[in-house]
Design a protein around this motif. Sequence first.
Motif, PDB file in Angstrom:
ATOM      1  N   THR A 363       0.846  -1.199   0.000  1.00 56.25           N
ATOM      2  CA  THR A 363       0.000   0.000   0.000  1.00 56.25           C
ATOM      3  C   THR A 363       0.884   1.252   0.000  1.00 56.25           C
ATOM      4  O   THR A 363       1.927   1.289   0.663  1.00 56.25           O
ATOM      5  CB  THR A 363      -0.918   0.007   1.227  1.00 56.25           C
ATOM      6  N   THR A 365       1.302   5.392   0.687  1.00 61.21           N
ATOM      7  CA  THR A 365       0.795   6.437   1.573  1.00 61.21           C
ATOM      8  C   THR A 365       1.596   7.718   1.361  1.00 61.21           C
ATOM      9  O   THR A 365       2.542   7.764   0.565  1.00 61.21           O
ATOM     10  CB  THR A 365       0.885   5.993   3.045  1.00 61.21           C
ATOM     11  N   GLU A 366       1.192   8.744   2.100  1.00 67.58           N
ATOM     12  CA  GLU A 366       1.869  10.046   2.083  1.00 67.58           C
ATOM     13  C   GLU A 366       2.039  10.554   0.651  1.00 67.58           C
ATOM     14  O   GLU A 366       3.145  10.864   0.203  1.00 67.58           O
ATOM     15  CB  GLU A 366       3.215   9.961   2.802  1.00 67.58           C
ATOM     16  N   ALA A 367       0.909  10.600  -0.036  1.00 70.32           N
ATOM     17  CA  ALA A 367       0.858  11.122  -1.410  1.00 70.32           C
ATOM     18  C   ALA A 367       1.753  10.348  -2.364  1.00 70.32           C
ATOM     19  O   ALA A 367       2.236  10.875  -3.368  1.00 70.32           O
ATOM     20  CB  ALA A 367       1.227  12.608  -1.425  1.00 70.32           C
ATOM     21  N   GLN A 389       1.758   9.870  -8.194  1.00 67.83           N
ATOM     22  CA  GLN A 389       0.760  10.414  -7.294  1.00 67.83           C
ATOM     23  C   GLN A 389      -0.358   9.408  -7.055  1.00 67.83           C
ATOM     24  O   GLN A 389      -0.547   8.450  -7.814  1.00 67.83           O
ATOM     25  CB  GLN A 389       0.190  11.710  -7.873  1.00 67.83           C
ATOM     26  N   LEU A 390      -1.123   9.666  -5.999  1.00 69.81           N
ATOM     27  CA  LEU A 390      -2.259   8.819  -5.644  1.00 69.81           C
ATOM     28  C   LEU A 390      -3.554   9.502  -6.046  1.00 69.81           C
ATOM     29  O   LEU A 390      -3.653  10.743  -6.018  1.00 69.81           O
ATOM     30  CB  LEU A 390      -2.270   8.535  -4.139  1.00 69.81           C
ATOM     31  N   GLY A 394      -6.698   6.539  -3.001  1.00 66.43           N
ATOM     32  CA  GLY A 394      -5.406   6.091  -2.505  1.00 66.43           C
ATOM     33  C   GLY A 394      -4.655   5.163  -3.429  1.00 66.43           C
ATOM     34  O   GLY A 394      -3.658   4.565  -3.020  1.00 66.43           O
ATOM     35  N   LYS A 395      -5.089   5.018  -4.667  1.00 71.03           N
ATOM     36  CA  LYS A 395      -4.396   4.175  -5.635  1.00 71.03           C
ATOM     37  C   LYS A 395      -3.456   5.019  -6.493  1.00 71.03           C
ATOM     38  O   LYS A 395      -3.731   6.202  -6.754  1.00 71.03           O
ATOM     39  CB  LYS A 395      -5.405   3.462  -6.549  1.00 71.03           C
ATOM     40  N   ARG A 396      -2.370   4.404  -6.935  1.00 68.75           N
ATOM     41  CA  ARG A 396      -1.464   5.108  -7.829  1.00 68.75           C
ATOM     42  C   ARG A 396      -2.161   5.387  -9.158  1.00 68.75           C
ATOM     43  O   ARG A 396      -2.919   4.551  -9.677  1.00 68.75           O
ATOM     44  CB  ARG A 396      -0.201   4.265  -8.069  1.00 68.75           C
TER      45      ARG A 396
END
Length: 1041
Positions: A363, A365-367, A389-390, A394-396
């Motif tokens: 997973t 996180t943090e952009a 970026q996400l 929250g997915k790329r």
Amino acid sequence: MGTENPGRPTFPSRPPFAAAQTVTPFSSTGPVAGSEPPSFQPTPPAPPQAATPFSSSGPAAVRPGAPSFRPAPPGRFNDPSVPPPPRPSNAPTAAGPFQQFPAPPFPPTMQPRAPPPIGQPSIQPQASQAPPFPTSLPAQSQMPFVPMGSPPPQGAAPARIGSNVPSPTFEPSFPGYPSKQAGAEMQVPPMHSSFPANQGNFGPVPPAASSPFMSYQGGYVPPPPVAPPLGVQPMQQPGSVPPMGVDQGLAEDFNALTMQTRPGTMDPLYDAKELPRPLEGDVEPKNLVDMYPMNCNPRYLRLTTGAVPCSQSLASRWHLPLGAIVCPLAEPPDGEEVPIVNFAPASVVRCRRCRTYVNPYMTFTEAGRKFRCNVCTLLNDVPSEYYAQLDAIGKRVDINQRPELTKGTVEFVAPAEYMVRPPMPPVYFFLIDVSISAVRSGMIEVVANTIKSCLDELPGFPRTQIGFATFDSTIHFYNMKSSLAQPQMLVVSDLDDIFIPLPDDLLVNLSESRSVVETFLDSLPTMFQDNVNLESAFGPALKAVFMIMSQLGGKLLIFQSTLPSLGIGRLRLRGDDSRVYRTDKEHEVRLPEDPFYKQMAAEFSKYQISTNVYAFSDKYTDIASLGTLAKYTAGQVYYYPAFQSAIHGEKLRHELRRDLTRETAWEAVMRVRCGKGVRFTTYHGNFMLRSTDLLALPAVDCDKAFAMQLSLEETLLTTQTMYFQVALPYTASCGERRIRVHTMAVPVVTELADIYRLADTGAIVSLLSRLAIEKTLSQKLEDTRTAVQLRIVKALREYRNLYAVQHRLANRMIYSESLKFLMLYGLALCRSTALRVGYGDVPLDERCATGHIMMTVSIKRLLKLLYPSLIRLDGYLLKASVQVDDLKSVERRLPLTRESLDSRGLYIYDDGFRFIVWFGRVISPDIAKNLLGADFAAELSKTTLSEHDNEMSRRLMRVLEKLRNSDCAYYQLCELVRQGEQAKEGFLLLANLVEDQMGSNSGVGKSTLLTMLTGTHSEAASYEFTTLIHQRKGLIHHLRN
């Protein structure tokens, strides 16, 4: 050569094994096969049970359609002076044939202990004799039960009391054919009945004299006497009470699982045609597809159960193996390809702590600047080259362009830091026996012609290297330098001080020396056609080849036709002494005789040399010793007994061609990572274990599978999902260094029912087979079969305890949908070539060769080997016209029992390694004449099956070709047999019908599991086991998950 971790040395300076440590050809690190976790959570008390019609105190159930003859069970009462148990005479009138008897309300802690049967010896193994299986289950107290089922017919004769002298048994004249015992008549042996003579009503049995409990309706019935397990010498101490052993308790529990008929009748309630059998072969599990859609395909990685127990106590109640089967280079499903990912010029994205490769379950996180490892939960920095970026969820944003984030199986291109030397080229070296036996069999000609036909298909062109050496009492090298017009033979006769005459010209580039190689292969068959040398200097030749190949590594193909007799590594004739069987020294004949071969295998593995052994001989050739070379170098054993090129040449051509042309991964290593709290402890297959979890594989291909056992390191797991990742760094034939990665997620469960619900029978049987093969190298075959059977009995008993009270099915067998074929596969495993009986039934070389095959094949091939296909063809051949769909209907498999064979039919038995074509005694003459030609009336052992100029023959050849194309790893030759040819029919077919109970030899026709399940050796009880889990819901309950 590369490694998974850059900068870490891969190859040790010495062979990776201890000099003082003895490693058997099938051995592995970790506990002995069949061992169980030390901790055990006691199971609930056994539910009320029903008396079995096959116990020694009840009526004998006769299967309809079976011959009335039943072999007399072994005597249970050794003292003729002891009278039989009294018959009940004060039976009250029952309310009706279906009267319900309530169970006595005894508390669980006050269960009466069953008194020992009269004359029953206590089971006390001798000090020098190890128990056949680690016992970790305490003796279970027996619940009082009520006898169910129909009473015996009026006037049933009491059972005879046995004497101290056992009744003699006679070996069957031919395997697969029943034999009579001395004095036995064709009738059911008299059994002692505990019921009154009034048939149709039930009467309570008298209570035990020593029982401290009050008498309730139905009474307390002690369990029927159970024979001690095979392999344990019964001993009776004067004045002692026989203890309730674990085996005896298991058997008594299963005595209550009966195939009862309606009270007052003897008509069966089941139809043998409806019994569930694995007629569809292996079915890949799909239980986790919806939960974890990004898992790798099951053909790459399969767990024995799709759930991990949350605690050690829960794992201890799963009596079957907990582990995985890995086939890292399996052929992908139709229409799919393994995506190749190249991170160049950056490195492969991995967790910096546990070194897990990037996968769909990580997973971000943090952009998108960090990712959390799914295996160790560490938060890692995302490399700048890999940043994205996400989106809102929250997915790329580039997830659809990143197959490593959506696919469970990917292949990474390894950068330069993963290599400690340049990628090796594909190397093939051929070591060929040219003694008189090899010349006369025609093996040399077939090998030379096959190699020549495959030169254009060898992988790795134009980098491929090739070399040859031959041997008899001397060693012959061949200079194939490209500047020569024809090869030069160099002979070395000094076997004590081996040297290489021309080190640089014995291994040449195939594309540069193609003409010289072809000239050599053309002349090889005639070069030794007049050779009459009987000797074999195989050991010195092996050392010489190692000196040639140690610079590059590669694949060594050995063609051995004579038992090594000269120089180092010479072997003696052994294994023909029948007296060692069933003794403590029995397993020694299945071990390598000379440690030289294991030492050479360790050197080969260190220098990236994989060995495939092709053994040809009509005499003993010691596969146990020669197979060690393949065992520790990730190789393979091919065995051709009594090879003759006219008969077996096509099989050798096909299998050698596949060996040479299939895609191969060179200088590979494999590691399986798993989440916190669990780890793989033992590994089983052909490899050299370089460290605690790193498997060295000098060459591996799509036909190789590996097994491993899983254990829990922590008392309690706190995560809800467990992750597994297989990583295989290797060198492709094209010269590119790659990393094949398979990732799988499974749930962590708290209920034992979920473990059974997600069980994978194919993976269980595959791992159980490997454990059994390894166990035969340290124990007797009889003890190995007992160990397999006990694990199955314990597992089914545990599952029954889960639901017996809940569903009020205390007197019925309860099994899971996922394990409905387990007992049948267990019987098939115990009757397989690797485990059945002992001397005289299976040649030692054939037994060892089968063991090597079972250690390496995939789940699909193993299950077909254990439970082969039986197909009827005469109806298809006689059709006037054939449609395309008719060929599919031909593949309908039949149960492996004699009832499937019709004397008017034509059948094919296919175990994946050979075809057996069975002609019925009264088959249509048109079929025999069209298929066999003018030889249709001749002896079939002298007849070969070939295509004739008629439609019927062409149809048969199309069927055989379709069956062969379904799995190309091995080539099935046809062996013809006619019904009634006792010796040949028995050895080839009847002895392999695993559902039949034939003959008086328990290893050929009856499994020792029958004794534990039924407590008797009668044929009726044997039939109960093979159909035990197959009854209708009214008798045996089937829980669908």
